[in-house]
Design an enzyme around this catalytic site. Sequence first.
Site, mmCIF file in Angstrom:
data_model
loop_
_atom_site.group_PDB
_atom_site.id
_atom_site.type_symbol
_atom_site.label_atom_id
_atom_site.label_comp_id
_atom_site.label_asym_id
_atom_site.label_seq_id
_atom_site.Cartn_x
_atom_site.Cartn_y
_atom_site.Cartn_z
ATOM 1 N N HIS A 187 7.942 4.650 4.346
ATOM 2 C CA HIS A 187 7.708 3.879 5.900
ATOM 3 C C HIS A 187 7.506 3.656 6.943
ATOM 4 O O HIS A 187 5.792 3.887 6.495
ATOM 5 C CB HIS A 187 9.810 3.651 5.779
ATOM 6 C CG HIS A 187 9.408 2.039 6.881
ATOM 7 N ND1 HIS A 187 9.349 1.068 6.767
ATOM 8 C CD2 HIS A 187 11.217 1.976 7.252
ATOM 9 C CE1 HIS A 187 9.688 -0.005 6.974
ATOM 10 N NE2 HIS A 187 11.083 0.230 7.850
ATOM 11 N N HIS A 228 2.764 -1.270 -1.904
ATOM 12 C CA HIS A 228 3.808 -1.251 -1.452
ATOM 13 C C HIS A 228 4.943 -2.277 -2.310
ATOM 14 O O HIS A 228 5.075 -2.606 -2.885
ATOM 15 C CB HIS A 228 3.701 -2.653 0.028
ATOM 16 C CG HIS A 228 4.741 -3.233 0.958
ATOM 17 N ND1 HIS A 228 5.337 -4.460 0.461
ATOM 18 C CD2 HIS A 228 4.308 -2.749 2.367
ATOM 19 C CE1 HIS A 228 5.668 -4.488 1.476
ATOM 20 N NE2 HIS A 228 5.191 -3.448 2.441
ATOM 21 N N ASP A 233 -0.374 1.338 6.801
ATOM 22 C CA ASP A 233 -0.613 2.037 7.657
ATOM 23 C C ASP A 233 -1.746 3.074 7.111
ATOM 24 O O ASP A 233 -2.444 3.395 7.716
ATOM 25 C CB ASP A 233 0.269 3.111 7.258
ATOM 26 C CG ASP A 233 1.433 2.938 7.549
ATOM 27 O OD1 ASP A 233 1.333 2.105 8.573
ATOM 28 O OD2 ASP A 233 2.823 2.464 6.953
HETATM 29 N N1 CMC Z 1 0.811 6.597 -5.409
HETATM 30 C C1 CMC Z 1 0.608 7.069 -6.023
HETATM 31 N N2 CMC Z 1 1.671 6.045 -7.372
HETATM 32 C C2 CMC Z 1 2.347 5.413 -6.670
HETATM 33 C C3 CMC Z 1 1.754 4.984 -5.099
HETATM 34 C C4 CMC Z 1 1.007 5.546 -3.682
HETATM 35 N N3 CMC Z 1 1.534 5.888 -3.197
HETATM 36 N N4 CMC Z 1 3.173 4.122 -5.095
HETATM 37 C C5 CMC Z 1 3.672 3.683 -6.289
HETATM 38 N N5 CMC Z 1 3.059 4.546 -7.244
HETATM 39 C C6 CMC Z 1 3.653 4.331 -8.603
HETATM 40 C C7 CMC Z 1 5.112 4.691 -8.652
HETATM 41 O O1 CMC Z 1 4.649 6.401 -9.368
HETATM 42 C C8 CMC Z 1 4.756 4.510 -10.140
HETATM 43 O O2 CMC Z 1 4.713 4.454 -10.875
HETATM 44 P P1 CMC Z 1 5.760 4.222 -12.633
HETATM 45 O O3 CMC Z 1 5.769 3.438 -13.083
HETATM 46 O O4 CMC Z 1 4.484 5.136 -13.349
HETATM 47 O O5 CMC Z 1 6.980 4.935 -12.139
HETATM 48 C C9 CMC Z 1 5.157 2.713 -9.683
HETATM 49 O O6 CMC Z 1 4.216 2.925 -8.735
HETATM 50 C C10 CMC Z 1 5.987 2.484 -8.664
HETATM 51 O O7 CMC Z 1 6.491 2.548 -7.397
HETATM 52 P P2 CMC Z 1 8.082 2.529 -6.798
HETATM 53 O O8 CMC Z 1 7.766 3.983 -6.036
HETATM 54 O O9 CMC Z 1 9.058 1.943 -7.928
HETATM 55 O O10 CMC Z 1 7.450 1.219 -5.670
HETATM 56 P P3 CMC Z 1 8.211 1.124 -4.236
HETATM 57 O O11 CMC Z 1 8.114 -0.127 -4.257
HETATM 58 O O12 CMC Z 1 10.142 1.962 -4.865
HETATM 59 O O13 CMC Z 1 8.047 2.570 -3.918
HETATM 60 C C11 CMC Z 1 6.455 2.750 -1.500
HETATM 61 C C12 CMC Z 1 6.747 1.416 -2.484
HETATM 62 C C13 CMC Z 1 5.651 2.338 0.110
HETATM 63 C C14 CMC Z 1 7.326 3.342 -1.357
HETATM 64 C C15 CMC Z 1 5.302 3.578 -2.648
HETATM 65 O O14 CMC Z 1 4.038 2.705 -2.581
HETATM 66 C C16 CMC Z 1 5.172 4.841 -2.179
HETATM 67 O O15 CMC Z 1 5.704 5.680 -1.193
HETATM 68 N N6 CMC Z 1 3.552 4.291 -1.394
HETATM 69 C C17 CMC Z 1 3.436 5.413 -0.512
HETATM 70 C C18 CMC Z 1 4.072 5.674 1.504
HETATM 71 C C19 CMC Z 1 3.058 4.472 1.876
HETATM 72 O O16 CMC Z 1 1.970 4.180 2.291
HETATM 73 N N7 CMC Z 1 4.651 3.761 2.905
HETATM 74 C C20 CMC Z 1 3.965 2.867 3.524
HETATM 75 C C21 CMC Z 1 4.532 1.389 2.561
HETATM 76 S S1 CMC Z 1 3.840 -0.062 3.617
HETATM 77 C C22 CMC Z 1 4.421 0.218 5.598
HETATM 78 C C23 CMC Z 1 5.825 0.448 5.847
HETATM 79 O O17 CMC Z 1 6.752 -0.146 5.137
HETATM 80 O O18 CMC Z 1 6.221 1.008 6.881
#
Ligand code: CMC
Length: 425
Positions: free
Chosen positions: A265, A306, A364
């Site tokens: 987050h 996201h 971010d």
């Molecule tokens: N790098 C590599 N792979 C990723 C990433 C990433 N940053 N984000 C998601 N994936 C992959 C994940 O491994 C999954 O792959 P598969 O379908 O093969 O298993 C797929 O994409 C879907 O990911 P998810 O974890 O199920 O998606 P989510 O909606 O639960 O998580 C997220 C969203 C933002 C937590 C995640 O994208 C992430 O960890 N990003 C990096 C951290 C980040 O930049 N966070 C800031 C978010 S914006 C500001 C805020 O909200 O505060």
Amino acid sequence: MSDRKAILHIEGMAPIELPIYSGTTGPDVIDVRSLVSKGIFTYDPGFVSTASCESKITYIDGDKGVLLHRGYPIEELANNSSYLETCYLLIYGELPTTEQLADFEEQVSKKTMVHEQLVNLFRGFRRDAHPMAIMCGVVGALSAFYHDRLDISDEAHREESALRLIGKMPTLAAMSYKYSIGQPFMYPRNDLNYSENFLHMMFGNPCEESKVDPVLARAMDKIFMLHADHEQNASTSTVRLAGSSGANPFACIASGIAALWGPAHGGANEAVLDMLEEIGDVSQIDTFIAKAKDKNDPFRLMGFGHRVYKNFDPRAKVMRQTCDEVLDLLGIEDDPLLQIAKRLEQIALEDEYFIQRKLYPNVDFYSGIILKAIGIPTSMFTVIFAMARTVGWIAHWHEMHSGPYRIGRPRQLYTGETAREYPKK
Ligand code: CMC
């Protein structure tokens, strides 16, 4: 609202009619509240397809990359509004008139000072404490200092708490930084605007007159605006959940700060910079892209992806532009981290793994580069996010208390042991 109904067929049970509601825009929702009386729960870990409340504050269309605050697109606010005007909009629902804005700015500026005894609380922390750890503590502690107007059923009291929080967050944030570097705390200055005052408290010292660059203050203001609200994200939902028990607003905001801190987050802005530094050189990018794609490696590209945006985060677009402006203004032409960031963005946008999963840069990704250029230390990045998001949290908390609400109490799919006898000794 609509007359449409969903019919749920479950083997062995009579069909169940569930009302469908339509908002002013966005997906319809199925009202599943009656299911519990039939002995059924819905299952949605991570609340991926659950609308937890009704709200009029912020709308996101993740597929189109749209973000509206009270109907106004974020790009228009970022280019024409100010942070405090956006705060007014989020809380009261309409843009203020010139007089209303001046009055609001004055009211906020009259709330920037904190109780002098809070200084003692700061002194209890280790100097090397993470500023987010300090913020979790001191913001929660505000309820011990400002307990005179904590009747959450009284709208005037709620408004007073909102103003106090918006006014005092920059002061507490700057204090957490000053404490870590051993410099005296700076008192706020009411002749400066919100963002100028924050930079004054961060970088000023009592020995000389503060000189705040108005262009950097404007960039700071834009960063605050872009972080002001984002509907029912993890920290806002946390604030609503804490608030649903009747907890006081300072305790609720402290819970939001704690939820924001995680790297998935708000903590991502700090993690992005750490990642760019770890990558170190453009030549290393391929290695890190491969790590991000490797399912056996926990590494993720921070600042990408996201839960809601499956298109470019509109805040990231404004942030990228602001980043260029700030670096240009500061004469930073060849910032190595920016080079890595730009190349990383380009590669990720062309890579099948990221395209398939719709992983675009989020807010971010660029904010850290701007904050670093302004001179903000990395450990303060998430604190700045918390400061800016405070208005969103308090607007949602206020909205919740302005109508009927019930305590938040999710259920579970229990897969543990069933009842068993305690062994005889
Ligand atoms: N790098 C590599 N792979 C990723 C990433 C990433 N940053 N984000 C998601 N994936 C992959 C994940 O491994 C999954 O792959 P598969 O379908 O093969 O298993 C797929 O994409 C879907 O990911 P998810 O974890 O199920 O998606 P989510 O909606 O639960 O998580 C997220 C969203 C933002 C937590 C995640 O994208 C992430 O960890 N990003 C990096 C951290 C980040 O930049 N966070 C800031 C978010 S914006 C500001 C805020 O909200 O505060």
